[in-house]
Scaffold this motif. Structure first.
Motif, PDB file in Angstrom:
ATOM      1  N   GLN A  97       0.754  -1.326  -0.128  1.00 57.28           N
ATOM      2  CA  GLN A  97       0.208   0.097  -0.145  1.00 57.28           C
ATOM      3  C   GLN A  97       0.801   1.313  -0.123  1.00 57.28           C
ATOM      4  O   GLN A  97       0.407   2.191  -0.763  1.00 57.28           O
ATOM      5  N   ALA A  98       2.001   1.298   1.182  1.00 58.84           N
ATOM      6  CA  ALA A  98       2.616   2.571   0.946  1.00 58.84           C
ATOM      7  C   ALA A  98       3.397   2.629  -0.494  1.00 58.84           C
ATOM      8  O   ALA A  98       3.403   3.876  -0.802  1.00 58.84           O
ATOM      9  N   ALA A  99       3.916   1.590  -1.169  1.00 56.21           N
ATOM     10  CA  ALA A  99       4.427   1.688  -2.438  1.00 56.21           C
ATOM     11  C   ALA A  99       3.399   2.375  -3.542  1.00 56.21           C
ATOM     12  O   ALA A  99       3.913   3.293  -4.123  1.00 56.21           O
ATOM     13  N   LYS A 100       2.213   1.969  -3.217  1.00 56.24           N
ATOM     14  CA  LYS A 100       1.296   2.501  -4.253  1.00 56.24           C
ATOM     15  C   LYS A 100       1.113   3.906  -4.033  1.00 56.24           C
ATOM     16  O   LYS A 100       0.816   4.683  -4.897  1.00 56.24           O
ATOM     17  N   ILE A 101       0.951   4.053  -2.799  1.00 59.31           N
ATOM     18  CA  ILE A 101       0.555   5.429  -2.520  1.00 59.31           C
ATOM     19  C   ILE A 101       1.695   6.450  -2.906  1.00 59.31           C
ATOM     20  O   ILE A 101       1.619   7.581  -3.242  1.00 59.31           O
ATOM     21  N   ASP A 102       3.085   5.809  -2.765  1.00 56.96           N
ATOM     22  CA  ASP A 102       4.059   6.535  -3.247  1.00 56.96           C
ATOM     23  C   ASP A 102       4.223   6.770  -4.854  1.00 56.96           C
ATOM     24  O   ASP A 102       5.020   7.551  -5.525  1.00 56.96           O
ATOM     25  N   GLY A 103       3.294   5.996  -5.372  1.00 57.55           N
ATOM     26  CA  GLY A 103       3.395   6.019  -6.958  1.00 57.55           C
ATOM     27  C   GLY A 103       4.272   5.062  -7.525  1.00 57.55           C
ATOM     28  O   GLY A 103       4.561   5.383  -8.640  1.00 57.55           O
TER      29      GLY A 103
END
Lengths: 354, 287
Positions: free
Chosen positions: B184-190
């Motif tokens: 999720q964190a990676a997704k949010i970082d784009g």
């Protein structure tokens, strides 16, 4: 630049997990989601972030429909209850990671990272790895990443829950200041009523996958719209009992009744639920606390500056919370005094009537 | 100073005996043979380091060692990336997880000589399913009993079939230990899929991959049964790996001295390369 939810729902295995919810979350103040574990706070955040699919409804950012937009393209930040940082990267690289992904120039990245690090007092730790930091520093790193990114929406999902008491207080005091003037919509999920009151802003009370009330935090606390909202926004739990209104008096059980004043006096005769916060039920009578009730003390707690007692009376178990140290004997019959003007009245369907 | 309690030795003794009987004594027997010449009847003549010199200078040993490194190198180059790729594409939750896991584990459950026999029959040009299909349906000349290249393709394919699962299962274990929050964190970082692999999945898989590479190295470097049953080292000597050659010298020619010396050199190489691998791969973690 509001973040808007329009009649969103979410299903988990066929069951409706988030019931139709509409909210308009504005920048400039904290938007607190307050509710017990499992009430749907995290689900709602994940829906806004695009991490969880929405069964129906729309999510709008700046008036634009982002319902079908992938998380990667939403320009948002999320800080978890658990300290989520990339373990093999330094603090600097962790804070810089979203900026690097966005392809920003190195000099600009450095400026932003150092600014965020200064705000969160991480300067001396920039070259360390997350596992070399304390829990508080790790969470500050995650917060710094959110700040450096300057995203349009920041979701803080119980960010202080895993920190010890002192750090939690310290960081909680800093939080509103950190995001002030950044123009981002800040959504903060918590299960602690006290935290919502300290953070101010606006609060959405959540219970069982729905928002029961949304408004300015202090007003939401003062004026619960329904009995569910009153229960969510009270710690220790709000005292409730079934009463019958007869003429100008409220009758609780067989032997306890009191004279109603204000709006409550104008209610039609019949059944109501009365609710009163524990700090309006005191062990000694004063000018406001004029209605006496007696009950058998079951549990007492002493927290240094406050005393609480759970006592059993005919209508159920109630709690009294008073300042100072008050000696109770477990098992004794004790006289308590409540403030009749602090009572909330709810109709049988749960709606607030007075 | 107080007299120390010496009773502790009694507790270590059983283990010491066990290790002595299953490792030290057999090993010392080999050392014993490697420095002497015997013609039976328990009569020994001292040879010093002659056998070692002979082995280290022998063309035959160099060729077998070369083939061994080529085999191990090939299977590592194929199995490690392939294993990671399969692990990445396996489902992480739901009904298909146990199905995939069982399918993956199946090849590893088959006894080694059965694997060799299976692939032998499978690839025989006239009766094997694959061999017949390639030769008589597709018209591709493929005969692992005659053509060294075909033999090599077959033993490498067989090993890949047999052991890629190990890499898959170890990588998969590393993958599923990553909490959703990181994705999720990676997704949010784009982050792109490649960044997710490079910065989240790969670092988390590194420890188990080190173990996978080590296990695959040691196993493939010491491999005997499968190629022996499949090709018997042929055609000619083209698939005679170190262990096959060793058995030929020890049991075929009954040259116990040179065979013992070769065993020790073989063992030393395995140990050395394993140590090198491990030190190089864990170097980053220590800093």
């Amino acid at each position: 630049m509001p973040l808007e939810l329009k009649q969103v729902t979410k299903r988990v295995g066929g069951a409706l997990h988030i019931k139709e919810t509409s909210l308009v979350l504005e920048p400039g103040h904290f938007n607190v989601l307050l509710g017990a574990t499992g009430s749907g706070k995290t689900s709602l955040i994940k829906m806004m972030a695009g991490l969880d699919p929405i069964a129906s409804g729309q999510v709008l950012m700046d008036g634009q429909d982002v319902t079908r937009l992938s998380t990667q393209k939403r320009n948002i930040s999320l800080v978890h209850q658990f300290f989520i940082n990339y373990p093999h990267m330094t603090v600097y690289d962790n804070i810089a990671s979203p900026l690097k992904v966005a392809g920003m120039a190195k000099s600009e990245i450095q400026g932003r990272v150092e600014e965020a690090a200064d705000i969160l007092q991480l300067r001396p730790m920039l070259n360390r790895r997350p596992h070399e930091l304390s829990g508080g520093q790790q969470q500050r790193t995650a917060l710094a990443r959110a700040i450096a990114k300057e995203s349009k929406a920041v979701f803080l999902d119980e960010p202080l829950a895993n920190l010890d008491y002192k750090l939690r207080e310290e960081l909680r005091d800093q939080l509103p200041e950190l995001f002030a003037g950044r123009g981002a919509v800040v959504v903060y999920a918590t299960s602690e009523p006290e935290e919502a009151l300290l953070l101010g802003g606006r609060t959405a009370l959540m219970e069982d996958g729905r928002v029961t009330q949304f408004g300015v935090t202090a007003e939401t606390y003062r004026d619960p719209a329904n009995v569910r909202a009153a229960r969510v926004f009270s710690d220790p739990p709000i005292n409730t009992a079934e009463i019958v209104k007869q003429g100008s008096r409220a009758v609780l059980g067989g032997d306890l009744s009191w004279e109603l004043t204000g709006e409550a006096a104008n209610l039609a005769d019949g059944q109501y639920t009365v609710a009163i916060r524990p700090h309006h039920v005191l062990p000694v009578a004063d000018a406001q606390c004029t209605v006496s009730l007696s009950g058998r003390v079951q549990v007492t707690e002493l927290s240094g500056s406050e005393s609480s007692a759970h006592f059993e009376m005919g209508a159920g178990s109630w709690v009294s919370l008073s300042a100072g140290v008050h000696p109770y004997e477990v098992g004794e019959i004790h006289e308590f005094h409540m403030d009749p003007k602090a009572c909330y009245f709810f109709a049988p369907d749960g709606a607030r009537v007075a | 100073m107080k007299t120390e309690n010496q009773k502790a030795w009694f507790f270590v003794l059983p283990v010491l005996l066990l290790v002595a009987f299953n490792a030290l004594i057999p090993m010392m027997t080999v050392v014993n043979y490697s420095v002497q010449e015997t013609f039976g009847d328990n009569v020994f003549f001292w040879e010093g380091l002659n056998w070692f010199q002979q082995i280290l200078r022998s063309e035959r040993f160099h060729a077998a060692l070369g083939r061994q490194f080529m085999f191990t190198g090939l299977i590592l180059i194929i199995e490690i990336p392939l294993g990671i790729a399969i692990a990445l594409s396996m489902p992480r939750k739901g009904f298909w997880v146990p199905v995939c896991l069982v399918l993956m584990a199946l090849p590893m459950l088959i006894p080694w000589n059965v694997v060799g026999a299976m692939w032998n029959i499978f690839t025989l040009p006239d009766i094997g399913l694959l061999g017949y299909f390639l030769n008589h349906v597709l018209g591709i000349s493929y005969d692992m009993t005659q053509d060294p290249v075909a033999a090599w393709i077959t033993i490498v394919t067989m090993d890949v079939w047999h052991w890629t699962s190990l890499v898959v299962l170890l990588s998969y274990a590393g993958l599923v230990s990553i909490p959703d929050a990181y994705y999720q964190a990676a997704k949010i970082d784009g982050a792109s899929n490649w960044s997710v692999f490079r910065f989240i999945q790969f670092p988390k898989m590194k420890t188990v991959l080190t173990i996978a590479i080590l296990l695959r190295f040691m196993d493939s470097f010491n491999i005997y049964t499968e190629p022996f049953v499949l090709t018997g080292g042929g055609p000619g000597n083209s698939t005679t790996l170190l262990s096959i050659d060793l058995v030929k010298i020890a049991l075929g020619q009954f040259d116990l001295g040179p065979a013992a010396a070769m065993s020790l050199i073989y063992f030393a190489i395995t140990l050395l390369v394993s140590w090198l691998f491990y030190t190089l791969m864990t170097k980053d973690d220590l800093n």
